[in-house]
Design a protein around this motif. Sequence first.
Motif, PDB file in Angstrom:
ATOM      1  N   THR A  80      42.927  49.207  29.430  1.00 30.17           N
ATOM      2  CA  THR A  80      41.852  49.250  30.425  1.00 30.17           C
ATOM      3  C   THR A  80      40.518  48.791  29.859  1.00 30.17           C
ATOM      4  N   SER A  81      40.290  49.017  28.579  1.00 30.18           N
ATOM      5  CA  SER A  81      38.962  48.757  28.014  1.00 30.18           C
ATOM      6  C   SER A  81      38.584  47.278  28.030  1.00 30.18           C
ATOM      7  N   ASP A  82      39.499  46.380  27.704  1.00 31.98           N
ATOM      8  CA  ASP A  82      39.162  44.954  27.698  1.00 31.98           C
ATOM      9  C   ASP A  82      38.786  44.433  29.080  1.00 31.98           C
ATOM     10  N   PRO A  83      39.587  44.704  30.111  1.00 33.72           N
ATOM     11  CA  PRO A  83      39.179  44.244  31.442  1.00 33.72           C
ATOM     12  C   PRO A  83      37.869  44.883  31.910  1.00 33.72           C
ATOM     13  N   TYR A  84      37.653  46.149  31.532  1.00 35.24           N
ATOM     14  CA  TYR A  84      36.413  46.821  31.923  1.00 35.24           C
ATOM     15  C   TYR A  84      35.212  46.125  31.276  1.00 35.24           C
ATOM     16  N   LEU A  85      35.289  45.887  29.971  1.00 38.55           N
ATOM     17  CA  LEU A  85      34.175  45.227  29.283  1.00 38.55           C
ATOM     18  C   LEU A  85      33.959  43.814  29.808  1.00 38.55           C
ATOM     19  N   ALA A  86      35.034  43.082  30.080  1.00 38.59           N
ATOM     20  CA  ALA A  86      34.906  41.737  30.640  1.00 38.59           C
ATOM     21  C   ALA A  86      34.213  41.784  32.001  1.00 38.59           C
ATOM     22  N   HIS A  87      34.561  42.784  32.799  1.00 39.78           N
ATOM     23  CA  HIS A  87      33.934  42.941  34.115  1.00 39.78           C
ATOM     24  C   HIS A  87      32.436  43.235  33.968  1.00 39.78           C
ATOM     25  N   VAL A  88      32.097  44.137  33.068  1.00 39.26           N
ATOM     26  CA  VAL A  88      30.685  44.494  32.877  1.00 39.26           C
ATOM     27  C   VAL A  88      29.887  43.285  32.388  1.00 39.26           C
ATOM     28  N   VAL A  89      30.451  42.497  31.477  1.00 38.41           N
ATOM     29  CA  VAL A  89      29.755  41.320  30.968  1.00 38.41           C
ATOM     30  C   VAL A  89      29.610  40.259  32.057  1.00 38.41           C
ATOM     31  N   VAL A  91      29.899  40.619  35.466  1.00 36.18           N
ATOM     32  CA  VAL A  91      29.208  41.071  36.679  1.00 36.18           C
ATOM     33  C   VAL A  91      27.904  41.787  36.344  1.00 36.18           C
ATOM     34  N   GLU A  92      27.749  42.195  35.089  1.00 37.78           N
ATOM     35  CA  GLU A  92      26.585  42.921  34.592  1.00 37.78           C
ATOM     36  C   GLU A  92      26.430  44.299  35.212  1.00 37.78           C
ATOM     37  N   SER A  93      27.535  44.862  35.657  1.00 37.94           N
ATOM     38  CA  SER A  93      27.502  46.187  36.248  1.00 37.94           C
ATOM     39  C   SER A  93      28.919  46.759  36.270  1.00 37.94           C
ATOM     40  N   PRO A  94      29.049  48.066  36.039  1.00 35.90           N
ATOM     41  CA  PRO A  94      30.378  48.670  36.135  1.00 35.90           C
ATOM     42  C   PRO A  94      30.834  48.890  37.574  1.00 35.90           C
ATOM     43  N   LYS A  95      29.927  48.663  38.510  1.00 32.29           N
ATOM     44  CA  LYS A  95      30.254  48.898  39.910  1.00 32.29           C
ATOM     45  C   LYS A  95      31.419  48.008  40.345  1.00 32.29           C
ATOM     46  N   ASP A  96      32.273  48.559  41.149  1.00 30.12           N
ATOM     47  CA  ASP A  96      33.416  47.868  41.746  1.00 30.12           C
ATOM     48  C   ASP A  96      34.559  47.587  40.778  1.00 30.12           C
ATOM     49  N   PHE A  97      34.482  48.054  39.539  1.00 37.49           N
ATOM     50  CA  PHE A  97      35.637  47.899  38.652  1.00 37.49           C
ATOM     51  C   PHE A  97      36.681  48.939  39.032  1.00 37.49           C
ATOM     52  N   GLU A  98      37.906  48.507  39.160  1.00 37.99           N
ATOM     53  CA  GLU A  98      38.998  49.398  39.553  1.00 37.99           C
ATOM     54  C   GLU A  98      39.824  49.762  38.320  1.00 37.99           C
ATOM     55  N   PHE A  99      39.574  50.944  37.774  1.00 34.47           N
ATOM     56  CA  PHE A  99      40.301  51.379  36.592  1.00 34.47           C
ATOM     57  C   PHE A  99      41.800  51.453  36.847  1.00 34.47           C
ATOM     58  N   ARG A 100      42.171  51.873  38.030  1.00 34.40           N
ATOM     59  CA  ARG A 100      43.589  52.057  38.328  1.00 34.40           C
ATOM     60  C   ARG A 100      44.316  50.736  38.532  1.00 34.40           C
ATOM     61  N   ALA A 101      43.610  49.705  38.941  1.00 34.49           N
ATOM     62  CA  ALA A 101      44.219  48.396  39.142  1.00 34.49           C
ATOM     63  C   ALA A 101      44.310  47.613  37.838  1.00 34.49           C
ATOM     64  N   ALA A 102      43.561  48.034  36.821  1.00 32.90           N
ATOM     65  CA  ALA A 102      43.511  47.297  35.560  1.00 32.90           C
ATOM     66  C   ALA A 102      44.760  47.500  34.719  1.00 32.90           C
TER      67      ALA A 102
END
Length: 103
Positions: A80-89, A91-102
Amino acid sequence: MPRGMGIDGFRTETNTKKTKLKDFAKQLDIKLVKNYLRCWMLTDSHDSLCIDHRHSDRKVYHFDADAFADAYALPEPGATSDPYLAHVVAVESPKDFEFRAAN
């Protein structure tokens, strides 16, 4: 926050009532003493990842804000951590990241 946040720090940060946390701990068969339950990550969009240190089963639970009844054990928390960090970089925000879909 590499070591995570103890449950008292989590309560303070999220303004969660102790009774809600006690019910959540009971649901997972975790005692709230000795820092068995730790918040590993709390995002600006109120996603929480908590680790159960009592059972040492490497389970990481995701829930939104204080929706403890909807806690979900991530099947592959490390993935989960790699897709989350890629999303934050990206999109520049953690909003709308789906932890369960990752996973």
